[in-house]
Scaffold this motif. Structure first.
Motif, PDB file in Angstrom:
ATOM      1  N   TYR A 218       0.845  -1.188   0.000  1.00 10.34           N
ATOM      2  CA  TYR A 218       0.000   0.000   0.000  1.00 10.34           C
ATOM      3  C   TYR A 218       0.882   1.240   0.000  1.00 10.34           C
ATOM      4  CZ  TYR A 218      -3.050  -3.615   1.973  1.00 10.34           C
ATOM      5  OH  TYR A 218      -3.729  -4.784   2.205  1.00 10.34           O
ATOM      6  N   THR A 219       0.403   2.286  -0.679  1.00  4.32           N
ATOM      7  CA  THR A 219       1.043   3.590  -0.621  1.00  4.32           C
ATOM      8  C   THR A 219      -0.010   4.573  -0.128  1.00  4.32           C
ATOM      9  OG1 THR A 219       2.468   3.027  -2.496  1.00  4.32           O
ATOM     10  CG2 THR A 219       2.315   5.344  -1.883  1.00  4.32           C
ATOM     11  N   GLY A 220       0.108   5.000   1.138  1.00  4.43           N
ATOM     12  CA  GLY A 220      -0.926   5.863   1.682  1.00  4.43           C
ATOM     13  C   GLY A 220      -0.708   6.183   3.146  1.00  4.43           C
ATOM     14  N   ALA A 221      -1.814   6.422   3.842  1.00  2.99           N
ATOM     15  CA  ALA A 221      -1.786   6.834   5.242  1.00  2.99           C
ATOM     16  C   ALA A 221      -2.686   5.916   6.062  1.00  2.99           C
ATOM     17  CB  ALA A 221      -2.252   8.278   5.386  1.00  2.99           C
ATOM     18  N   VAL A 222      -2.182   5.492   7.228  1.00  3.02           N
ATOM     19  CA  VAL A 222      -2.891   4.543   8.082  1.00  3.02           C
ATOM     20  C   VAL A 222      -2.902   5.065   9.514  1.00  3.02           C
ATOM     21  CG1 VAL A 222      -2.871   2.193   9.026  1.00  3.02           C
ATOM     22  CG2 VAL A 222      -2.235   2.584   6.633  1.00  3.02           C
ATOM     23  N   ALA A 237      -5.360   4.285   0.823  1.00  2.00           N
ATOM     24  CA  ALA A 237      -4.100   4.052   0.123  1.00  2.00           C
ATOM     25  C   ALA A 237      -4.327   3.648  -1.322  1.00  2.00           C
ATOM     26  CB  ALA A 237      -3.311   2.954   0.839  1.00  2.00           C
ATOM     27  N   ASN A 238      -3.285   3.850  -2.126  1.00  2.00           N
ATOM     28  CA  ASN A 238      -3.213   3.195  -3.432  1.00  2.00           C
ATOM     29  C   ASN A 238      -2.851   1.738  -3.188  1.00  2.00           C
ATOM     30  OD1 ASN A 238      -3.445   5.821  -4.343  1.00  2.00           O
ATOM     31  ND2 ASN A 238      -1.312   5.986  -4.996  1.00  2.00           N
ATOM     32  N   VAL A 239      -3.426   0.842  -3.957  1.00  2.00           N
ATOM     33  CA  VAL A 239      -3.151  -0.589  -3.818  1.00  2.00           C
ATOM     34  C   VAL A 239      -2.265  -1.035  -4.975  1.00  2.00           C
ATOM     35  CG1 VAL A 239      -4.166  -2.875  -3.622  1.00  2.00           C
ATOM     36  CG2 VAL A 239      -5.386  -0.898  -2.709  1.00  2.00           C
ATOM     37  N   ASN A 240      -1.091  -1.558  -4.657  1.00  2.00           N
ATOM     38  CA  ASN A 240      -0.134  -2.011  -5.666  1.00  2.00           C
ATOM     39  C   ASN A 240       0.183  -0.910  -6.671  1.00  2.00           C
ATOM     40  OD1 ASN A 240      -0.436  -4.440  -4.359  1.00  2.00           O
ATOM     41  ND2 ASN A 240      -1.492  -5.469  -6.029  1.00  2.00           N
ATOM     42  N   ASN A 241       0.275   0.313  -6.175  1.00  2.00           N
ATOM     43  CA  ASN A 241       0.464   1.443  -7.079  1.00  2.00           C
ATOM     44  C   ASN A 241       1.100   2.594  -6.311  1.00  2.00           C
ATOM     45  OD1 ASN A 241       0.137   3.518  -9.025  1.00  2.00           O
ATOM     46  ND2 ASN A 241      -1.651   2.471  -9.861  1.00  2.00           N
ATOM     47  N   ALA A 242       2.262   3.055  -6.787  1.00  2.00           N
ATOM     48  CA  ALA A 242       2.938   4.176  -6.128  1.00  2.00           C
ATOM     49  C   ALA A 242       2.338   5.514  -6.526  1.00  2.00           C
ATOM     50  CB  ALA A 242       4.431   4.164  -6.462  1.00  2.00           C
ATOM     51  N   ARG A 243       1.626   5.551  -7.665  1.00  2.00           N
ATOM     52  CA  ARG A 243       1.016   6.795  -8.130  1.00  2.00           C
ATOM     53  C   ARG A 243      -0.142   6.463  -9.046  1.00  2.00           C
ATOM     54  NH1 ARG A 243       1.224   9.991 -12.687  1.00  2.00           N
ATOM     55  NH2 ARG A 243       0.969  12.238 -12.376  1.00  2.00           N
ATOM     56  N   LYS A 244      -1.284   7.087  -8.811  1.00  2.00           N
ATOM     57  CA  LYS A 244      -2.455   6.868  -9.653  1.00  2.00           C
ATOM     58  C   LYS A 244      -2.274   7.517 -11.021  1.00  2.00           C
ATOM     59  CE  LYS A 244      -5.642   4.810  -6.981  1.00  2.00           C
ATOM     60  NZ  LYS A 244      -6.396   3.612  -7.363  1.00  2.00           N
ATOM     61  N   GLY A 245      -2.739   6.806 -12.061  1.00  2.00           N
ATOM     62  CA  GLY A 245      -2.674   7.335 -13.408  1.00  2.00           C
ATOM     63  C   GLY A 245      -3.880   8.195 -13.752  1.00  2.00           C
ATOM     64  N   SER A 246      -3.897   8.725 -14.954  1.00  2.00           N
ATOM     65  CA  SER A 246      -4.979   9.598 -15.407  1.00  2.00           C
ATOM     66  C   SER A 246      -6.317   8.866 -15.386  1.00  2.00           C
ATOM     67  CB  SER A 246      -4.666  10.089 -16.821  1.00  2.00           C
ATOM     68  OG  SER A 246      -5.724  10.865 -17.318  1.00  2.00           O
ATOM     69  N   GLY A 247      -7.329   9.515 -14.829  1.00  2.00           N
ATOM     70  CA  GLY A 247      -8.665   8.939 -14.760  1.00  2.00           C
ATOM     71  C   GLY A 247      -8.908   8.074 -13.549  1.00  2.00           C
ATOM     72  N   ASN A 248      -7.872   7.770 -12.780  1.00  2.00           N
ATOM     73  CA  ASN A 248      -8.001   6.934 -11.580  1.00  2.00           C
ATOM     74  C   ASN A 248      -7.738   7.799 -10.354  1.00  2.00           C
ATOM     75  OD1 ASN A 248      -8.394   4.548 -13.151  1.00  2.00           O
ATOM     76  ND2 ASN A 248      -6.196   4.519 -13.530  1.00  2.00           N
ATOM     77  N   LYS A 249      -8.821   8.107  -9.609  1.00  2.00           N
ATOM     78  CA  LYS A 249      -8.698   9.085  -8.527  1.00  2.00           C
ATOM     79  C   LYS A 249      -9.117   8.562  -7.166  1.00  2.00           C
ATOM     80  CE  LYS A 249     -11.427  11.551 -11.040  1.00  2.00           C
ATOM     81  NZ  LYS A 249     -12.337  12.601 -11.540  1.00  2.00           N
ATOM     82  N   GLU A 250      -9.624   7.347  -7.096  1.00  2.00           N
ATOM     83  CA  GLU A 250     -10.184   6.861  -5.836  1.00  2.00           C
ATOM     84  C   GLU A 250      -9.220   5.927  -5.108  1.00  2.00           C
ATOM     85  OE1 GLU A 250     -14.059   5.197  -6.241  1.00  2.00           O
ATOM     86  OE2 GLU A 250     -14.611   6.531  -7.875  1.00  2.00           O
ATOM     87  N   PRO A 251      -8.836   6.269  -3.876  1.00  2.00           N
ATOM     88  CA  PRO A 251      -8.031   5.333  -3.089  1.00  2.00           C
ATOM     89  C   PRO A 251      -8.918   4.226  -2.514  1.00  2.00           C
ATOM     90  CG  PRO A 251      -8.539   7.266  -1.786  1.00  2.00           C
ATOM     91  CD  PRO A 251      -9.105   7.516  -3.158  1.00  2.00           C
ATOM     92  N   ALA A 252      -8.301   3.239  -1.945  1.00  2.00           N
ATOM     93  CA  ALA A 252      -9.041   2.137  -1.332  1.00  2.00           C
ATOM     94  C   ALA A 252      -9.018   2.278   0.186  1.00  2.00           C
ATOM     95  CB  ALA A 252      -8.433   0.806  -1.734  1.00  2.00           C
TER      96      ALA A 252
END
Length: 461
Positions: A218-222, A237-252
């Motif tokens: 996870y890349t995020g805050a806990v 957090a982002n799941v299996n992703n260090a940075r969200k790409g274009s069009g993807n704005k929702e964390p888990a």
């Protein structure tokens, strides 16, 4: 004369504590540091004189004046060393690590050999083993914690972030008290009873649920809270992703709750709800058709009992991802869903020897299969719809084509604790499936079973 010799030796010792920094600095910076060092030596000299002046009074504790003087010198030297450690950042710094050269024989892959720091993609026979890892942990006076764990080629960063050597990079900050903390950064996944790193696991390979149904990192805050016997972690957090790409704005939304029922047993459960990368959509949709993330829901429960020579652990998992199934018809994406269980038992029949057994089952038949991060047929890992993987004129039944393979695995192992820092592991593993999903590389035939034999030496410090 004796005082001058002691102070000169102290000056040399303090100056020697900073060799690397001194070489790298300019002459002006060196002069400034020497002046500061001289001032510190003068302060210590004054403290030493004051301590020696009180030395006769020390006799009431059973010390002669000479013994009191020597004791005071030890105190001053100790304080100087503490000051040097703090100035260099060594105070409360812990460095640890391990290396685990591994030998793996895989019958279906027609391969046998040593594995260490290889670049091949993650697979059940090529997971978090064959690693070399170093871990840096630092805690400040206020209780804040900093951690950087480096694992070239085989860490979490190598799996999901383009070959990054960073396994974990995080900070942990207390919020009001040490039992309530904010944890931020790249954090390895916490799902299940098995840990990511080799020294913490009984066997060489991981169970099916760990490999195919859980996130990588996870890349995020806990928010990290300890309340009595409860440990609660929840965050975005982002799941299996260090940075969200274009069009993807929702964390888990991610969370884990653990309860230590007693000294020997406890349980925990984890959850993930949100969006993550959809590899099935990426494979069949044109660029720009729609964002590649899709809805994911994961739930897992695990428990343990560890007492004396016995270790018993278990886990059940369920998950689904929208539009990520392996089978699709004319570009129409279908949902993937799965469930499974894993159980492990270990017994130390001699203090240094331990026998281990583990059984895994993974139900993955819906819509041709499809697991978290696995949305295509995989003849190495035994995932998909079996020999042929196609629905064509020779196989016109869409119901048969849409059925994925359920997976099983049985592992038997023996561990030998050579010394406090060295563990030798031996494992035999049989993988099986309800469909012929394993490709035998030696003759290009398909089968429902595969066999693996592995051994490793885990050396930790």
């Amino acid at each position: 004369m004796k005082h001058s010799f002691t102070l000169a030796a102290l000056t040399i010792a303090l100056a020697a504590a900073f060799p690397t920094q001194t070489l790298a600095q300019s002459n002006d910076e060196v002069l400034k540091e020497l002046r500061a060092l001289r001032e510190r030596v003068n302060q210590l000299e004054e403290k030493l004189k004051a301590a020696e002046a009180k030395a006769p009074a020390a006799a009431q504790w059973g010390m002669t004046p000479q013994q009191a003087q020597e004791f005071n010198r030890i105190v001053v030297k100790t304080e100087a060393l503490e000051d040097a450690n703090e100035a260099m950042g060594i105070k409360n710094l812990k460095i640890s690590g391990f290396i685990d050269p591994t030998f793996i024989y895989n019958r279906a892959q027609d391969s046998a050999g040593f594995q260490l720091l290889n670049k091949d993609p993650y697979a059940y026979d090529n997971g978090y083993f064959g690693m070399a890892l170093i871990d840096f942990q630092k805690e400040s006076e206020g209780g804040s914690k900093w951690r950087l764990t480096l694992a070239p080629e085989r860490g979490t960063g190598a799996v999901f972030n383009g070959g990054s050597i960073v396994h974990e990079a995080s900070v942990n900050i207390p919020l009001g008290d040490l039992q309530t903390r904010l944890w931020l950064g790249q954090i390895p996944d916490w799902t299940g009873y098995e840990m990511t790193l080799s020294p913490l696991n009984k066997l060489i390979t991981h169970n099916l649920l760990f490999d195919f149904t859980a996130p990588t990192a996870y890349t995020g805050a806990v928010l990290d809270m300890t309340r009595g016997k409860w440990l609660i972690r929840t965050g975005l957090a982002n799941v299996n992703n260090a940075r969200k790409g274009s069009g993807n704005k929702e964390p888990a939304l991610i969370y884990r709750v653990d309860y230590a029922k007693g000294e020997f047993q406890g349980f925990g459960f984890t959850g993930l709800h949100g969006k993550a990368y959809n590899y099935a959509a990426d494979a069949i949709l044109a660029e720009g058709d729609r964002p590649r993330d899709s809805r994911v829901d994961l739930l897992e429960f695990d428990a343990y009992f560890i007492r004396g020579d016995w270790t018993v652990q278990g886990q059940v998992s369920w998950g689904r991802q929208k539009g990520s199934a392996i089978f699709h018809d004319d570009g129409q994406l279908r949902d993937a869903s799965w469930s499974g269980l894993s159980a492990l038992a270990a017994y130390k029949f001699i203090p240094r020897w331990e026998a281990v057994a583990r059984f895994d089952y993974l139900n993955n038949s819906k819509n041709g299969g499809g697991l978290f991060g696995y949305s295509d047929n995989d003849s190495r890992n035994g995932l998909g719809r079996g020999n042929g993987f196609s629905w064509d004129e020779a196989n016109p039944d869409p119901t048969a084509a849409a059925k994925g393979a359920d997976r099983y695995a049985l592992s038997l192992g023996v561990n030998y604790l050579f010394n406090q820092n060295t563990l030798l592991k031996l494992e035999y593993r049989m993988d099986a499936a309800s469909e012929a999903v394993f490709l035998n590389r030696s003759n290009n035939s398909w089968g429902k079973r595969n066999h693996l034999l592995g051994t490793s030496m885990v050396l930790s410090f």
